[in-house]
Design an enzyme around this catalytic site. Structure first.
Site, short mmCIF file in Angstrom:
data_model
loop_
_atom_site.label_atom_id
_atom_site.label_comp_id
_atom_site.label_asym_id
_atom_site.label_seq_id
_atom_site.Cartn_x
_atom_site.Cartn_y
_atom_site.Cartn_z
N TYR A 1 60.54 16.21 12.13
CA TYR A 1 59.41 16.07 13.78
C TYR A 1 59.45 17.28 14.57
O TYR A 1 58.64 17.25 14.98
CB TYR A 1 60.03 14.20 14.84
N TRP B 1 48.79 10.94 17.05
CA TRP B 1 49.40 11.94 17.42
C TRP B 1 50.54 12.69 16.39
O TRP B 1 50.31 13.75 16.85
CB TRP B 1 50.60 10.96 18.02
N HIS B 2 50.82 12.06 15.46
CA HIS B 2 51.66 13.16 14.80
C HIS B 2 50.79 14.35 13.55
O HIS B 2 52.23 15.10 13.39
CB HIS B 2 52.05 12.49 13.24
N GLY B 3 49.30 14.51 13.79
CA GLY B 3 49.25 16.04 13.38
C GLY B 3 47.11 15.51 12.96
O GLY B 3 46.87 14.52 12.47
N PHE C 1 55.63 17.74 14.79
CA PHE C 1 54.96 17.45 16.18
C PHE C 1 55.14 17.27 17.32
O PHE C 1 54.64 16.83 18.38
CB PHE C 1 55.03 15.48 15.47
#
Lengths: 415, 471
Positions: free
Chosen positions: B468, B323-325, B471
């Site tokens: 963040y 999800w973060h990248g 993201f």
């Protein structure tokens, strides 16, 4: 209408007064509490309750914001008292200033400006030449790299505020009072610190009279006001409270043994024989690669210097800042002398200002017709700066012009 | 437009003033929506089409779900919504990663398919708003939420500027009801919200941005540093990330609070967690609960065999990492947490009989937080590293204190951790108290101004965007 206004003012005053006298923590807006106790109950009942509530809110918010601002200024003053914040951020500049602080009374001539002066005027050469010409002086180069006139002016004020007792002449690089700041320097400490009230006002004037578009002007105004507030808020200076005194060692990588910039009275020559790094090396290499274009560059400078200057161009020059600068120097008992050092562009507006008498005394060295040797590749480090030899030749020329000026002054006074 | 920028303060003051001056709830919501689009468009106005597309699709799907017959039709609409949302996310965030990975993989076996990546700009906060929007349609599909009929309300739910670009990920069930009623200024805890904003601001600019300088220095070229410096930089990064993200969340909660809306608290002193499982109930709470409700539980959650439960945990964490990248480092970050959670759950199962013993409790009271932080820091190392070689070097320094580098940072920086820990501990102890509300206005206002005067000097003058946002 007047009556309506008056009654509204009375209502506001009543509300404010009540709130100030009453209990701050439990304000209510229903015409009860303190109003009743101050005998205003009957009048407040006539006020529309919603309106009074809104007014009460506005008053309260206004007062609280006012208190917060007072708190901020008190905090700011308290913070200021905690440390001795220096005007000069670069450790190398700071060292130069520290040296000057100790030796300030030894000098009667100071040079201010950008790298054109820093790299182009050698005080030792100047003093020697002046001595030969019968005018012994002791000079110091207070110029710093990358300083445009507004920053240079602020730093000059800061240096002059040290009150060098024997100062007679302040040589200043004449330049355009440019309000632009290179993007990579936005909100750096060095850029923030020169935005005191006086210089911010001056730079705002430069923007207003400039020929930029309205949008550009607004952007610049925002940028400089932002820097002004950043300075007022001591932005980024907190850790200076925990810093130790700047070390006196650690000479610049370009200083050879026994020839520090302090020994050269603040002058920092650029020379290919020195150990070059970073952008210095890049600029020198670029110059060497385009050395055959030097004749064209000289031709361009000549053409630019000859160019006719329009009234709008003159109008866009911040002459007020120039007058103010002159007045400051004179207030410290010195005489301002303006210089246009050798550089890679013509200065038609500045020359015109000199001709029209806006600049009291001006020595233009950036004249390839009169002084072609200063633009000779043998005397250059890059297209915009002389090398050590070029700096010595430029300084000698400046000393000769200055001596001639002093001589003309004395002959005038004799007459 | 960042929360820490003067431009945001001007923007918020304008919105705040107008919002409370407007007489009707509808006009206020229109203002907030317009403001939110201006806020988001300030990065790149083209991204607005993306957010509008996501909003329109999910709003429409929500309405269609309410009119569709159970089973077949409803599922179809849900799948369409998921395809649209994940399609947007997949294209903007993961397309290049998968193309490059496929190209690399095929090149390994000697085949060059000539796949080329595209120059795609990653829209700010895309993972946040697509997840938020998706949760709405899933909840409607599950019958947990009645679909909303106001496009204005739904658009504001997706685009509400305080939490638009970096969370917290708000649930429709908690936010949409708040939009129905006109908010009353008298119910706003102004002092508490202003204080929370200041706390978030300090975390971001005084803590995270200052540590960033040191962290960037070491992570850029770790091989030249000794083990102590590597440790220092890793501890600094642990604080930087917390300060950055939780600071942003605090400011988001406070900004929304000043407008009368309540957002989820995203961080609950995670560094005091006794184990990884507890950690994920305190760190980025809105994401972990999202993953739990929309991924872990639908996969089977804690039901089924032990192996299935552990698999569910591991897969959820891997996807949480992704999800973060799009990157191997994010996948590894998730994997470390997945393995950690699997070990923790196994450990819980194995120690059932002795968990209530005093000696066990004492040992794990001390050991638990230390081990949790050790694992978390190792995962952050992977998360932050700029190269595989750098990560391996730092891991060696981190685990075995073995390095070849000789450069050393000023170890006095370690001293900064002491007051930070004390303050963190104090806020943990006094969390949730309403003491700020009890401070009278005449004292709060000047004290607030005074505090600001002492905070601003500690802002590093270099610019640092929020971590963040990517993201």
């Amino acid at each position: 209408m007047t009556r309506g206004c008056t009654s509204r003012i009375i209502r506001v005053a009543e509300l404010v007064g009540c709130k100030l006298l009453g209990n701050w923590t439990t304000w209510n807006y229903h015409g009860t509490g303190c109003f009743r106790s101050y005998g205003l109950h009957s009048r407040i009942l006539q006020v529309n309750q919603g309106e009074s509530r809104a007014l009460g809110h506005t008053c309260r918010i206004g007062l609280l914001i006012g208190l917060a601002v007072v708190g901020f200024f008190l905090g700011s003053a308290a913070f200021e008292s905690l440390g001795n914040f220096s005007f000069f951020q670069d450790p190398r500049i700071q060292r130069k200033v520290d040296h000057f602080k100790v030796q300030k009374d030894a000098y009667d001539v100071l040079f201010f400006g950008s790298s054109h002066v820093l790299r182009g005027i050698a005080p030792n050469v100047f003093d020697r030449e002046m001595g030969k010409l019968g005018y012994p002086v002791e000079s110091f180069n207070c110029a710093f790299w990358g300083m445009l006139p507004h920053e240079a002016n602020a730093s000059m004020r800061s240096i002059l505020s040290l009150r060098p007792r024997n100062l007679k002449f302040a040589f200043i690089e004449l330049g355009w009072w440019d309000a632009h700041i290179n993007e990579k320097n936005h909100y750096t400490l060095r850029t923030i610190v020169w935005h005191d009230f006086e210089e911010t006002l001056s730079v705002l004037n430069s923007i207003v009279i400039s020929r930029e578009s309205l949008l550009e002007k607004l952007e610049l105004v925002g940028l400089h006001i932002g820097h002004f507030f950043a300075r007022a808020a001591h932005l980024g200076r907190g850790f200076e409270l925990f810093k130790r005194e700047p070390s006196s060692g650690g000479d610049h990588e370009m200083d050879g043994p026994g020839s520090t910039f302090l020994a050269r009275e603040g002058f920092e020559p650029l020379d290919a024989s020195m150990e070059l790094e970073g952008h210095f090396a890049a600029r020198h290499i670029e110059f060497l690669q385009t050395i055959e274009s030097q004749a064209k560059r000289v031709e361009r400078i000549e053409t630019e210097n000859r160019r006719k200057v329009t009234a709008e161009e003159i109008g866009a020059y911040n002459r007020r800042a120039l007058r103010r600068q002159k007045a400051i120097i004179e207030a410290y008992g010195a005489q301002p002398i303006y210089v246009i050092p050798m550089r890679n562009s013509g200065s038609p507006v500045l020359l015109r200002l000199g001709k029209e008498g806006f600049v009291p005394v001006l020595f233009s060295l950036n004249d390839p017709v009169k002084y072609p040797h200063l633009h000779d590749v043998a005397n250059l480090f890059d297209a915009d700066h002389p090398n050590a030899t070029g700096a010595a030749r430029q300084t000698t020329l400046l000393a000769q012009l200055f001596a001639a000026y002093l001589s003309s002054l004395s002959s005038k006074s004799e007459e | 437009m960042l929360f820490t920028e003067p431009l945001f303060f001007a923007f918020f003051l304008l919105i705040f003033g107008l919002y409370w001056a407007l007489p009707t709830n509808r006009s206020r919501k229109v203002l907030l929506l317009a403001g939110s689009y201006v806020f988001y468009g300030a990065w790149d106005w083209r991204f607005l089409f993306l957010i509008l597309a996501s909003t329109s699709v999910d709003f429409l799907v929500g309405l269609l779900l309410s009119h569709s017959k159970p089973k077949g039709g409803r599922r179809l609409w849900l799948v369409m919504s998921l395809i649209a949302n994940l399609g947007i996310l997949g294209f903007f965030k993961y397309f290049n990663f998968f193309v490059a990975s496929t190209q690399d993989l095929l090149s390994l076996v000697g085949f060059d398919p000539g796949l080329r990546t595209l120059s795609i700009i990653l829209p700010v906060g895309i993972s946040f708003f697509t997840f938020q929007s998706m949760s709405y349609t899933i909840d409607v599909y599950r019958g947990k939420l009645i679909p909303i009929r106001s496009f204005l309300d739904f658009s504001l739910f997706v685009a509400f500027f305080p939490q638009l670009v970096a969370g917290p990920i708000v649930r429709a069930s908690s936010f949409l009801p708040q939009l129905r009623q006109k908010r009353s200024f008298s119910s706003v805890r102004v002092k508490a919200m202003l204080f929370l904003f200041l706390v978030g601001y300090v975390k971001k600019v005084c803590l995270a941005d200052n540590f960033a300088v040191l962290v960037d220095q070491v992570f850029r070229d770790p091989a030249i540093y000794d083990a102590k410096s590597v440790w220092l930089s890793m501890l600094s990064y642990t604080l930087q990330l917390y300060g950055d993200f939780s600071g942003y969340s605090d400011m988001a909660v406070a900004t929304a609070g000043l407008l009368g809306y309540e957002l989820t608290i995203n961080f609950k002193h995670p560094y005091f967690s006794g184990n990884l499982s507890e950690f994920w109930t305190r760190w980025h709470v809105s994401l972990s609960t999202w993953l739990r409700d929309y991924l872990y539980i639908p996969m089977g959650g804690s039901r089924g065999t032990r192996v299935q439960v552990l698999r569910n945990l591991f897969v959820t964490m891997i996807l949480g990492g992704l999800w973060h990248g799009a990157g191997l480092n994010f996948m590894l970050y998730g994997a470390i947490h997945g393995v950690g959670l699997v070990i923790h759950r196994t450990h819980v199962g194995l120690t059932q009989g002795i968990r209530n013993k005093r000696s066990y409790r004492i040992v794990f009271f001390i050991l638990g937080p230390v081990v949790t932080m050790y694992v978390f820091m190792a995962s952050l190392l992977v998360f932050r590293s700029e190269s595989v070689e750098g990560a391996l070097y730092m891991l060696r320094a981190y685990a075995f204190l073995g390095t070849d580098g000789e450069a050393s940072l000023d170890l006095r920086v370690f001293l900064i951790f002491i007051p930070v820990l004390i303050i963190h501990g104090l806020t943990y102890r006094f969390a949730g108290s309403r003491w700020v509300d009890r401070v009278p206005g005449w004292l709060f206002a000047p004290a607030y101004g005074f505090l600001i005067a002492f905070i601003l000097p500690f802002i590093p003058v270099s610019y640092k965007p929020f971590i963040y946002f990517q993201f």
